[in-house]
Write a protein that holds these residues in place. Sequence first.
Motif, PDB file in Angstrom:
ATOM      1  N   TYR A 259      27.034 -11.958  38.759  1.00 14.35           N
ATOM      2  CA  TYR A 259      27.524 -10.760  39.431  1.00 14.35           C
ATOM      3  C   TYR A 259      26.817 -10.514  40.766  1.00 14.35           C
ATOM      4  N   GLY A 260      25.576 -10.958  40.893  1.00 12.60           N
ATOM      5  CA  GLY A 260      24.876 -10.798  42.163  1.00 12.60           C
ATOM      6  C   GLY A 260      25.542 -11.592  43.281  1.00 12.60           C
ATOM      7  N   GLU A 261      25.845 -12.871  43.016  1.00 11.56           N
ATOM      8  CA  GLU A 261      26.529 -13.704  44.010  1.00 11.56           C
ATOM      9  C   GLU A 261      27.954 -13.210  44.241  1.00 11.56           C
ATOM     10  N   SER A 262      28.579 -12.716  43.192  1.00 12.52           N
ATOM     11  CA  SER A 262      29.927 -12.174  43.339  1.00 12.52           C
ATOM     12  C   SER A 262      29.926 -10.984  44.292  1.00 12.52           C
ATOM     13  N   TYR A 263      28.985 -10.091  44.101  1.00 11.26           N
ATOM     14  CA  TYR A 263      28.881  -8.917  44.980  1.00 11.26           C
ATOM     15  C   TYR A 263      28.619  -9.340  46.421  1.00 11.26           C
ATOM     16  N   ALA A 264      27.710 -10.305  46.616  1.00 11.27           N
ATOM     17  CA  ALA A 264      27.372 -10.762  47.975  1.00 11.27           C
ATOM     18  C   ALA A 264      28.585 -11.390  48.660  1.00 11.27           C
ATOM     19  N   SER A 265      29.345 -12.198  47.919  1.00 16.23           N
ATOM     20  CA  SER A 265      30.526 -12.839  48.498  1.00 16.23           C
ATOM     21  C   SER A 265      31.578 -11.803  48.885  1.00 16.23           C
ATOM     22  N   PHE A 266      31.829 -10.843  47.999  1.00 15.92           N
ATOM     23  CA  PHE A 266      32.802  -9.803  48.326  1.00 15.92           C
ATOM     24  C   PHE A 266      32.333  -8.956  49.503  1.00 15.92           C
ATOM     25  N   LYS A 267      31.053  -8.685  49.575  1.00 14.52           N
ATOM     26  CA  LYS A 267      30.537  -7.879  50.679  1.00 14.52           C
ATOM     27  C   LYS A 267      30.746  -8.589  52.009  1.00 14.52           C
ATOM     28  N   ASN A 268      30.478  -9.890  52.061  1.00 14.11           N
ATOM     29  CA  ASN A 268      30.713 -10.657  53.281  1.00 14.11           C
ATOM     30  C   ASN A 268      32.197 -10.645  53.655  1.00 14.11           C
ATOM     31  N   ALA A 269      33.049 -10.819  52.652  1.00  9.03           N
ATOM     32  CA  ALA A 269      34.493 -10.830  52.909  1.00  9.03           C
ATOM     33  C   ALA A 269      34.971  -9.482  53.430  1.00  9.03           C
ATOM     34  N   ILE A 270      34.522  -8.403  52.803  1.00 10.01           N
ATOM     35  CA  ILE A 270      34.935  -7.061  53.218  1.00 10.01           C
ATOM     36  C   ILE A 270      34.477  -6.774  54.644  1.00 10.01           C
ATOM     37  N   THR A 271      33.253  -7.184  54.966  1.00  6.26           N
ATOM     38  CA  THR A 271      32.730  -6.960  56.327  1.00  6.26           C
ATOM     39  C   THR A 271      33.595  -7.674  57.361  1.00  6.26           C
ATOM     40  N   LYS A 272      33.966  -8.908  57.079  1.00  2.63           N
ATOM     41  CA  LYS A 272      34.795  -9.671  58.026  1.00  2.63           C
ATOM     42  C   LYS A 272      36.190  -9.054  58.140  1.00  2.63           C
ATOM     43  N   LEU A 273      36.755  -8.622  57.027  1.00  2.00           N
ATOM     44  CA  LEU A 273      38.091  -8.049  57.065  1.00  2.00           C
ATOM     45  C   LEU A 273      38.104  -6.726  57.835  1.00  2.00           C
ATOM     46  N   ARG A 274      37.057  -5.944  57.697  1.00  4.11           N
ATOM     47  CA  ARG A 274      36.970  -4.709  58.478  1.00  4.11           C
ATOM     48  C   ARG A 274      36.899  -5.034  59.963  1.00  4.11           C
ATOM     49  N   ALA A 275      36.085  -6.030  60.320  1.00  6.33           N
ATOM     50  CA  ALA A 275      35.946  -6.411  61.729  1.00  6.33           C
ATOM     51  C   ALA A 275      37.239  -6.979  62.291  1.00  6.33           C
ATOM     52  N   CYS A 276      38.041  -7.608  61.434  1.00  7.48           N
ATOM     53  CA  CYS A 276      39.301  -8.219  61.874  1.00  7.48           C
ATOM     54  C   CYS A 276      40.434  -7.212  61.968  1.00  7.48           C
ATOM     55  N   GLY A 277      40.200  -5.973  61.576  1.00  5.83           N
ATOM     56  CA  GLY A 277      41.261  -4.979  61.632  1.00  5.83           C
ATOM     57  C   GLY A 277      42.221  -5.037  60.462  1.00  5.83           C
ATOM     58  N   GLU A 278      41.823  -5.708  59.369  1.00  2.00           N
ATOM     59  CA  GLU A 278      42.702  -5.817  58.191  1.00  2.00           C
ATOM     60  C   GLU A 278      42.342  -4.793  57.121  1.00  2.00           C
TER      61      GLU A 278
END
Length: 792
Positions: free
Chosen positions: A538-557
């Motif tokens: 769950y730790g790696e899962s949270y980290a991966s989702f956090k990275n994805a969410i950060t990029k999607l916010r920056a991309c305007g999605e």
Amino acid sequence: MSAPSEALDLPVESCVEPSIEQLYDNVCEMASSSDGSLSRQSFGSDGEESRIDSELRHLVGGEMEAIRVMEEEEDAGVANVVTGMENGPADKKHENPVRVQSFLMSSESSNKSKKPSRSQVESDASLKSTPKHKGSSPEKGDKSVTKPSSRAGRVKKLKNYSPGEAKTPNGTDDPSEAGLDNPDLGPFLLKHARDLIASDNARRALKYALRAAKSFEKCAAGKRSLDLVMSLHVIAAIYCNLGRYAEAVPVLQHSIEIPDLEEGQDHALAKFSGHMQLGDTYGMLGQLESSIQCYTTGLQIQKQVLGDMDPRVGETCHYIAEAHVQALQFVEAEKLCQMALDIHRENGAPASLEETADRRLMGLICDTKGEHEIALEHLVLASMAMVANGQETDVASVDCSIGDIYLSLCRYDEAVFAYQKALTVFKSTKGENHPTVASVFVRLADLYNKTGKLRESKSYCENALRIYGKPIPGTSAEEIASGLTDVSAIYESMNEHEQALKLLQKALKMYNNSAGQQSTIAGIEAQMGVLYYIIGNYGESYASFKNAITKLRACGEKKSAFFGIALNQMGLACVQRYAINEAAELFEEARSILEQEYGPYHQDTLGVCSNLAGTYDAMGSTIAGIEAQMGVLYYIIGNYGESYASFKNAITKLRACGEKKSAFFGIALNQMGLACVQRYAINEAAELFEEARSILEQEYGPYHQDTLGVCSNLAGTYDAMGRLDEAIEILEYVVGIREEKLGTANPDVDDEKRRLAELLKEAGRVRNRKARSLETLLDTNQNIKKEDAIAV
């Protein structure tokens, strides 16, 4: 996406940088080309245009001239050329006459035509075969504004200059400003920058282009100069070539501000070109929303100049539809693609190449929307048109898409036939180890996996991985990474999560955090988060989702359905990590997005709502437990007011969470009642004790110690309220049960026996004792012995 571009020889999917040569040609053409030139035919897509070529040809038509590759110049030699150009007339003898003279001669030789159709700063090489262009030029017979001075005249003037030391009027060295007001300097510097780009020296080219822009700006003297717009477009393209996309944005924004729509078609189309290039740059930064806004503005300008039904407007509609598909905005994409299809059907011949391209895109859109039959119709028509035009390789690509639709319709035999047909063509035309062959292997692996033939599916997966593991020269990293992602999805469906995770990690490494692939990288990281969650990390899962969410916010999605689903998955990872508050925030945001995208009754929306309800439940229980414990501590230290407030907050939360029937709720009610007694709120205390007794009797039973304790408290409250009979009745019941369970001599019963005696004396009554026969006592003793025997 379209096939590789003839001009660039790069696959569209890997084309992450605008073509400097193409951009330069198109923008320069705007300023000075003759409308009567035969090269200014309207562009019609033939399926061989890359995406960036397609966009850059919007401004004007014209074939690309082959670029003469200059020799690698030393820094001193380059300085001599520029210094000589910036200096005024001088002696023709200079340090490097051959190099400069040959450059100027070749430039002049390309302008011997009476009607030059290229810009003042175009290359001197021979013309390539002329394709159709998606230009901004009017039809034959129309008139447009041309510049008064030709390139040939400017080059002749340049030959009168020779190198020397640049001096300012006061005699001091100022190479950054000297000579910039020379009207011939800007075109020369921009031409030199272009040749440096052709020789893969973009950094030095940037210096020349920036200097050319300064010269154009100074010569313009505050007027709106299309030459300056042209130089800004080239500077932005060089920044993109260097991967410095963020620096290209303000340059393009400035270039859009210069043209005035009221000053004619050239200005309007210059503004259109700037919007389209800015849209591409935003796209490379992953800011799809801003990118589409720029494209839309450009389309409106083009419609205003050329009309709604111009074929070039149709090409732009098709191009923007592709951008909407990339942003997963399929409704908007379908509207624009239909507009392009209508325009091309009205202006072109039946089954034209442009109409075929539109149908292929429409098939993709309809298939993604789940309209498989309509998608199949479009693709079959496109395939028939391609067969008639002899486009064998493109027909194979369409066959793959047709196979995908058959697979979606569960028509597996027809899907296998379509895939095998495409596979045969790709092997014969591209080779056994081409990535396109691997992509068909992946499709076949997916098909056999869905039909339960796992052995065949794994075999095709291994064949695809073999090709991706040793790619042929020229294969883009993005193409390999995309294939690895597809194979990973198949392994995931086979429950081979470790293998799927390894492939995603390889794909992520190949993208190398590319600025133009942030949305794709975010998708891979989100999928990795799902796999980590499945295997319990769950730790790696949270980290991966956090990275994805950060990029999607920056991309305007941050408003797309995919973003909402990713938020939901990240919330689940937070729950497993006991980050309940963060999980609630994520579920709330996901619910608002999915309600807007899918509606309130969609399965995904309801799933998020269920997760949010569970999180609220957990939040209420946890906080209420803390507040209840605080209430106990406040009671112990004698702060009954704070104790009462804490218990009241805890009770309110527990009622809201639906825990108003739990044993913990009953105990909290009892504790709050005791605080009320200390605050002399006797009536409220009685209500709390009554509710607590009913709950604990149901949860623990009437003889449990906690239940009897609440009854004892309730009896004392009734006594204080003057309800003696009810108090005596309850206390007699409590004392009787305790004596039966603990014995008459147990010290824990003494206090309640004493209280009962006082109440009886006050009421003038005696204790009612139940008469128990010897047989009952013996039966009770036998039951006790039996229980002891069983326990042993």
